[in-house]
Write a protein that holds these residues in place. Structure first.
Motif, PDB file in Angstrom:
ATOM      1  N   PRO A  89      80.470  61.233  16.357  1.00 51.22           N
ATOM      2  CA  PRO A  89      79.595  59.993  16.272  1.00 51.22           C
ATOM      3  C   PRO A  89      78.086  60.129  16.743  1.00 51.22           C
ATOM      4  O   PRO A  89      77.866  60.875  17.377  1.00 51.22           O
ATOM      5  CB  PRO A  89      80.307  58.748  16.866  1.00 51.22           C
ATOM      6  CG  PRO A  89      81.807  59.478  17.179  1.00 51.22           C
ATOM      7  CD  PRO A  89      81.534  60.807  17.155  1.00 51.22           C
ATOM      8  N   SER A  90      77.299  59.724  15.949  1.00 47.78           N
ATOM      9  CA  SER A  90      75.782  59.496  16.583  1.00 47.78           C
ATOM     10  C   SER A  90      76.085  59.105  17.964  1.00 47.78           C
ATOM     11  O   SER A  90      76.631  57.899  18.221  1.00 47.78           O
ATOM     12  CB  SER A  90      74.842  59.107  15.526  1.00 47.78           C
ATOM     13  OG  SER A  90      73.740  58.838  16.201  1.00 47.78           O
ATOM     14  N   GLY A  91      74.995  59.570  18.937  1.00 54.00           N
ATOM     15  CA  GLY A  91      74.750  59.269  20.126  1.00 54.00           C
ATOM     16  C   GLY A  91      75.666  59.808  21.230  1.00 54.00           C
ATOM     17  O   GLY A  91      75.571  59.747  22.466  1.00 54.00           O
ATOM     18  N   THR A  92      76.783  60.708  20.671  1.00 54.98           N
ATOM     19  CA  THR A  92      77.397  61.808  21.492  1.00 54.98           C
ATOM     20  C   THR A  92      76.771  62.665  22.235  1.00 54.98           C
ATOM     21  O   THR A  92      75.976  63.133  21.910  1.00 54.98           O
ATOM     22  CB  THR A  92      78.499  62.194  20.805  1.00 54.98           C
ATOM     23  OG1 THR A  92      79.280  61.258  20.096  1.00 54.98           O
ATOM     24  CG2 THR A  92      79.446  63.082  21.631  1.00 54.98           C
ATOM     25  N   LEU A 103      76.726  66.374  10.777  1.00 54.44           N
ATOM     26  CA  LEU A 103      77.430  66.228  12.133  1.00 54.44           C
ATOM     27  C   LEU A 103      77.720  65.006  12.474  1.00 54.44           C
ATOM     28  O   LEU A 103      78.916  64.642  12.980  1.00 54.44           O
ATOM     29  CB  LEU A 103      76.430  66.916  13.179  1.00 54.44           C
ATOM     30  CG  LEU A 103      75.892  68.269  12.958  1.00 54.44           C
ATOM     31  CD1 LEU A 103      75.125  68.530  14.249  1.00 54.44           C
ATOM     32  CD2 LEU A 103      76.868  69.131  12.742  1.00 54.44           C
ATOM     33  N   ALA A 104      77.016  63.803  12.130  1.00 56.59           N
ATOM     34  CA  ALA A 104      77.493  62.561  12.594  1.00 56.59           C
ATOM     35  C   ALA A 104      77.737  61.740  11.363  1.00 56.59           C
ATOM     36  O   ALA A 104      77.623  61.795  10.312  1.00 56.59           O
ATOM     37  CB  ALA A 104      76.046  61.912  13.052  1.00 56.59           C
ATOM     38  N   LEU A 105      78.590  60.631  11.880  1.00 55.41           N
ATOM     39  CA  LEU A 105      79.171  59.573  11.057  1.00 55.41           C
ATOM     40  C   LEU A 105      78.168  58.698  10.504  1.00 55.41           C
ATOM     41  O   LEU A 105      77.163  58.454  11.182  1.00 55.41           O
ATOM     42  CB  LEU A 105      80.211  58.878  11.812  1.00 55.41           C
ATOM     43  CG  LEU A 105      81.535  59.669  11.816  1.00 55.41           C
ATOM     44  CD1 LEU A 105      82.532  58.885  12.896  1.00 55.41           C
ATOM     45  CD2 LEU A 105      82.336  59.867  10.788  1.00 55.41           C
ATOM     46  N   ASP A 106      78.363  58.055   9.384  1.00 57.35           N
ATOM     47  CA  ASP A 106      77.172  56.831   8.981  1.00 57.35           C
ATOM     48  C   ASP A 106      77.821  55.741   9.770  1.00 57.35           C
ATOM     49  O   ASP A 106      78.995  55.151   9.600  1.00 57.35           O
ATOM     50  CB  ASP A 106      77.520  56.789   7.721  1.00 57.35           C
ATOM     51  CG  ASP A 106      76.489  55.828   7.047  1.00 57.35           C
ATOM     52  OD1 ASP A 106      75.807  55.001   7.694  1.00 57.35           O
ATOM     53  OD2 ASP A 106      76.164  55.634   5.571  1.00 57.35           O
ATOM     54  N   HIS A 107      76.811  55.117  10.571  1.00 58.64           N
ATOM     55  CA  HIS A 107      77.391  54.029  11.514  1.00 58.64           C
ATOM     56  C   HIS A 107      77.052  52.670  10.862  1.00 58.64           C
ATOM     57  O   HIS A 107      77.058  51.711  11.420  1.00 58.64           O
ATOM     58  CB  HIS A 107      76.662  54.106  12.777  1.00 58.64           C
ATOM     59  CG  HIS A 107      77.428  55.159  13.632  1.00 58.64           C
ATOM     60  ND1 HIS A 107      78.416  54.802  14.618  1.00 58.64           N
ATOM     61  CD2 HIS A 107      77.367  56.551  13.837  1.00 58.64           C
ATOM     62  CE1 HIS A 107      78.821  55.850  15.344  1.00 58.64           C
ATOM     63  NE2 HIS A 107      78.110  56.974  14.760  1.00 58.64           N
TER      64      HIS A 107
END
Length: 241
Positions: free
Chosen positions: A144-147, A175-179
């Protein structure tokens, strides 16, 4: 007169006090000392001394250990594009500067929690004899983004551990999920394709309905009614042909 000689354990020569030599020696009232003018890590070792008086060599001292430190900082952390055959969507690498001595501790943290899985550490010694460390951490699941990842290195040369961080952001779409409510990009694509198919189908149905309405329009004609059915203004009768 007393002369004091210093040498480094493992070397078969005394230290000399020459103008172009980095080591100098001196004799004081209470003993002897020497100074290393330009210390490098190669100067690490045990130094011994012996006194010579009237041609007689006295006993050697117990020796003094000198350890020259080279810090592993600054640290560097980068993300590495996964290989084609790799199933890891995220690989980050923490690298140290060249350091000495060899002993160290490297620890990974993910969102302030220590992680010990999927970690590889490679240590090598460069041409100057200093040590360099490269440690990689692989994530098998999408992150997840923000990790936030932290690489922490402890070494005898550091008063406090060296720290470097890496944060996953939405600027890394691989790398990141779509939040957006936790919907993955693949799901968004499938929804878009399905909506497009519905719109196309609706367009076909509308065109078909129009063709039915206007293919055989109702024919209108006027007929004269029998005189008994006519009124003063006349009448129109609608019939289909």
């Amino acid at each position: 007169m007393v002369k004091v000689y210093w040498w480094k354990q493992g070397e078969n020569k005394y230290l000399k006090s020459e103008a172009d030599y980095i080591k100098t020696t001196g004799v004081e009232d209470n003993g002897s000392s020497f100074t290393l003018n330009s210390v490098t890590y190669q100067d690490s070792g045990i130094y011994l001394c012996s006194a010579v008086r009237q041609g007689k060599i006295g006993e050697n001292g117990n020796g003094s250990r000198l350890t020259v430190y080279a810090a592993p900082t600054p640290l560097k952390i980068v993300s590495v594009a996964p290989e084609r055959k790799s199933s890891a969507p995220l690989t980050i690498v923490c690298e140290t500067a060249a350091f000495h001595p060899e002993d160290f501790t490297l620890t990974w943290y993910k969102n302030s929690v220590e992680t010990v899985t999927a970690i590889n550490i490679t240590k090598r010694q460069n041409t100057e004899g200093l040590f360099e460390i490269s440690s990689s951490l692989e994530e098998r699941q999408r992150v997840p983004s923000g990790t936030v990842y932290i690489c922490l290195v402890s070494h005898i040369s550091l008063q406090a551990p060296g720290i470097v961080t890496y944060a996953v952001t939405n600027s890394n779409p691989d790398l990141a999920l779509d939040h957006s409510y936790g919907i993955k990009p693949q799901v968004v694509l499938q929804l878009f394709v399905g909506l497009l198919a519905i719109l196309v189908l609706m367009g076909i149905l509308v065109d078909h309905a129009k063709s039915i309405c206007f293919e055989d329009p109702v024919k209108m004609r006027l007929e004269s009614l029998p005189s008994s059915e006519q009124n003063s203004t006349g009448a129109l009768k609608r019939t289909n042909r």
